[in-house]
Write an enzyme that holds these catalytic residues in place. Structure first.
Site, short mmCIF file in Angstrom:
data_model
loop_
_atom_site.label_atom_id
_atom_site.label_comp_id
_atom_site.label_asym_id
_atom_site.label_seq_id
_atom_site.Cartn_x
_atom_site.Cartn_y
_atom_site.Cartn_z
N TYR A 144 0.87 -1.18 0.00
CA TYR A 144 0.00 0.00 0.00
C TYR A 144 0.90 1.23 0.00
O TYR A 144 1.85 1.31 0.78
CB TYR A 144 -0.88 -0.01 1.25
CG TYR A 144 -1.79 1.19 1.41
CD1 TYR A 144 -1.51 2.16 2.37
CD2 TYR A 144 -2.92 1.36 0.62
CE1 TYR A 144 -2.35 3.26 2.55
CE2 TYR A 144 -3.77 2.45 0.79
CZ TYR A 144 -3.47 3.41 1.75
OH TYR A 144 -4.29 4.49 1.91
N ASP A 239 9.40 2.99 -0.74
CA ASP A 239 8.36 3.68 0.02
C ASP A 239 8.63 3.40 1.51
O ASP A 239 8.25 2.36 2.03
CB ASP A 239 6.98 3.18 -0.40
CG ASP A 239 5.89 3.86 0.43
OD1 ASP A 239 4.70 3.60 0.16
OD2 ASP A 239 6.22 4.63 1.36
N LYS A 267 4.78 9.78 8.38
CA LYS A 267 4.62 9.26 9.74
C LYS A 267 5.62 9.85 10.75
O LYS A 267 5.49 10.98 11.18
CB LYS A 267 4.66 7.73 9.70
CG LYS A 267 3.46 7.14 8.92
CD LYS A 267 3.45 5.64 8.91
CE LYS A 267 2.46 5.08 7.92
NZ LYS A 267 1.07 5.07 8.41
P1 KE4 Z 1 -0.75 8.53 4.36
O1 KE4 Z 1 -1.27 9.19 3.09
O2 KE4 Z 1 -1.82 7.70 5.06
O3 KE4 Z 1 -0.01 9.51 5.28
O4 KE4 Z 1 0.42 7.51 3.91
C1 KE4 Z 1 0.11 6.52 2.95
C2 KE4 Z 1 1.11 5.39 3.07
C3 KE4 Z 1 2.11 5.28 2.12
N1 KE4 Z 1 3.02 4.30 2.19
C4 KE4 Z 1 3.00 3.39 3.20
C5 KE4 Z 1 4.05 2.31 3.23
C6 KE4 Z 1 2.00 3.46 4.20
O5 KE4 Z 1 2.00 2.54 5.20
C7 KE4 Z 1 1.03 4.48 4.14
C8 KE4 Z 1 -0.08 4.60 5.16
N2 KE4 Z 1 -0.19 3.55 6.13
C9 KE4 Z 1 -1.50 3.30 6.66
C10 KE4 Z 1 -1.39 2.16 7.69
N3 KE4 Z 1 -1.15 0.93 7.06
C11 KE4 Z 1 -2.15 4.51 7.21
C12 KE4 Z 1 -3.32 4.26 8.13
C13 KE4 Z 1 -4.60 4.68 7.50
O6 KE4 Z 1 -4.78 4.47 6.28
O7 KE4 Z 1 -5.45 5.20 8.26
#
Ligand code: KE4
Length: 428
Positions: A144, A239, A267
């Site tokens: 993801y 990523d 994060k």
């Molecule tokens: P955000 O757009 O949610 O800040 O980041 C996206 C993203 C990109 N790349 C990786 C490897 C990520 O894990 C994420 C976001 N992680 C999720 C948890 N698995 C965010 C939690 C959520 O979607 O509420």
């Protein structure tokens, strides 16, 4: 435990917020109960609106590596806010933040701040296409990279949890530009490259997957991607939104000694405020507007509060040479306790862990890719999750997410977690 206030708030929220939450995984849809509404958090603990306190292993999905409400981070944000919350103009702190990231992440020579991990990965892909003049990207099933159109193809995290890895609303033309390979399978990547020779701009990968649950790279996998990208003129994008500053000070690229062409971050670098970043080779980043023709912008990018929280977080980590040694000891303590339960009862469970990110899969395993993760028993995981919550332990509310240790978790927290798991698992 009594959760009547959370339940009432959820009922109210659902009438005016889609699913009652502002991010799907928070809705607890896959773990068979209403979500908790949180009132406050400090250190390793969060407290819900009914006054129940939990030892927290979600940590806002990774950012809270120092624990919640670290006094120095709170003070940095408070002080910054007194001078205003956003200017839409450059500040010195953005330079110091860029210097800090460049000083820690081996492959980053130049960096742009954005407001989320999604923005970082969307920008990195656009940059790769601009730099190479090619259009296709390769991602991995179960990984993801945020909710950008190009990534919602066989995606992990909430998309996998909700069973919508291919979201509606993504135009066919966009979807056709995204090729998907199997994680830990170099042959599956080679086959796509051979079939699309000269057309692939980038391979984007979670160097340690967190979004199908934690899945580490097999020996040689990342090295193979690096060699293939170098040979084929494809940009390798790590990523590290989740792994950055999580699995090592310099992230997975430091841990595994691989130099990607571009890295995305998020994060932890925001210390809990909205921050993302993308960076890498200077010759590539020089294409980003206004230095170059590839356009990307953001009203709140690099804003003073997020920079204050992120810079203070990275400073606290930087000041403590033993930070990751201590974090590893805590993570290993939890894993050892859980493994003793699994081995002692002969349970068909497998743990995957890299540093302070981990998942217990409700399948015998091994879990090395999407296919082997997807067979995990979601119903049993739901029983485990609810049982742990009843005992005051907040794990990630999905089998296909990672859990996170913070430096604030004590041995007492960890031993209490293991005792609760022993109790819950004896009844599954
Ligand atoms: P955000 O757009 O949610 O800040 O980041 C996206 C993203 C990109 N790349 C990786 C490897 C990520 O894990 C994420 C976001 N992680 C999720 C948890 N698995 C965010 C939690 C959520 O979607 O509420």
């Amino acid at each position: 435990m009594r959760t009547t206030t959370s339940d009432a708030l959820f009922g109210r929220a659902k009438t005016i917020i889609p699913g009652g939450v502002n991010s799907p995984v928070r809705a607890f849809a896959s773990v068979g109960r209403n979500p908790l509404f949180i009132a406050k958090a400090a250190g390793s603990r969060i407290t819900d609106v009914d006054g129940n306190e939990y030892i927290d292993y979600v940590g806002s999905w990774g950012p809270m590596i120092l624990g919640h409400a670290h006094p120095r981070v709170i003070e940095a944000v408070r002080k910054a806010a007194l001078d205003g919350t956003s200017y839409g103009a450059p500040t010195e702190l953005e330079i110091r933040m860029a210097e800090r990231i460049i000083g820690i992440v081996p492959s980053i020579e130049m960096v742009r701040m954005v407001n989320s991990g999604t923005e970082a990965t969307m920008s990195a892909i656009r940059l790769a296409r601009a730099f190479t003049g090619r259009e296709k990207i390769i991602k991995f099933e179960g990984c993801y990279h945020g909710h950008g159109d190009a990534f919602l193809i066989k995606a992990g995290s909430g998309a996998m949890t909700l069973g919508v890895p291919d979201s509606p609303g993504v135009p066919g033309g966009v979807a056709s530009g995204t090729l998907t390979a199997a994680y830990n399978s170099l042959p599956s990547v080679q086959a796509l490259v051979d079939a699309n020779r000269g057309a692939v701009a980038a391979i984007i990968v979670e160097p340690v997957v967190g979004n199908m649950g934690c899945v580490p790279p097999q020996p040689g996998f990342l090295e193979g991607l690096r060699a293939l990208c170098t040979k084929e003129g494809i940009l390798l994008i790590f990523d590290e939104v989740m792994t950055g500053f999580r699995v090592a000070r310099g992230g997975a690229q430091e841990l595994y000694g691989i130099k990607p062409d571009l890295t995305t971050l998020g994060k932890i670098i925001g210390g809990g405020l909205p921050v993302g970043a993308y960076g890498g080779r200077k010759d590539i980043m020089a294409m980003v507007a206004p230095a170059g023709p590839m356009y990307q912008a953001g009203t709140l990018s690099g804003n003073p509060l997020a920079m204050a929280a992120g810079f203070e977080t990275l400073s606290i980590i930087k000041e403590d040479p033993a930070f990751y040694t201590r974090l590893e000891a805590k993570s290993a303590r939890l894993a050892a306790g859980m493994q003793a339960i699994i081995d002692g009862a002969g349970l068909p469970l497998v743990q995957n862990r890299v540093g302070a990110m981990f998942t217990t899969f409700f399948t015998k395993g091994p879990v090395t890719d999407y296919t082997s993760a997807a067979v995990a028993d979601r119903a049993k995981f739901g029983v485990f999750f609810r049982g742990m919550l009843e005992r005051g332990i907040n794990f990630a509310p999905s089998q296909f997410e990672a859990g996170f240790m913070s430096i604030a978790h004590t041995d007492e927290d960890i031993d209490r977690t293991v005792a609760a798991a022993k109790d819950v698992m004896s009844a599954i």
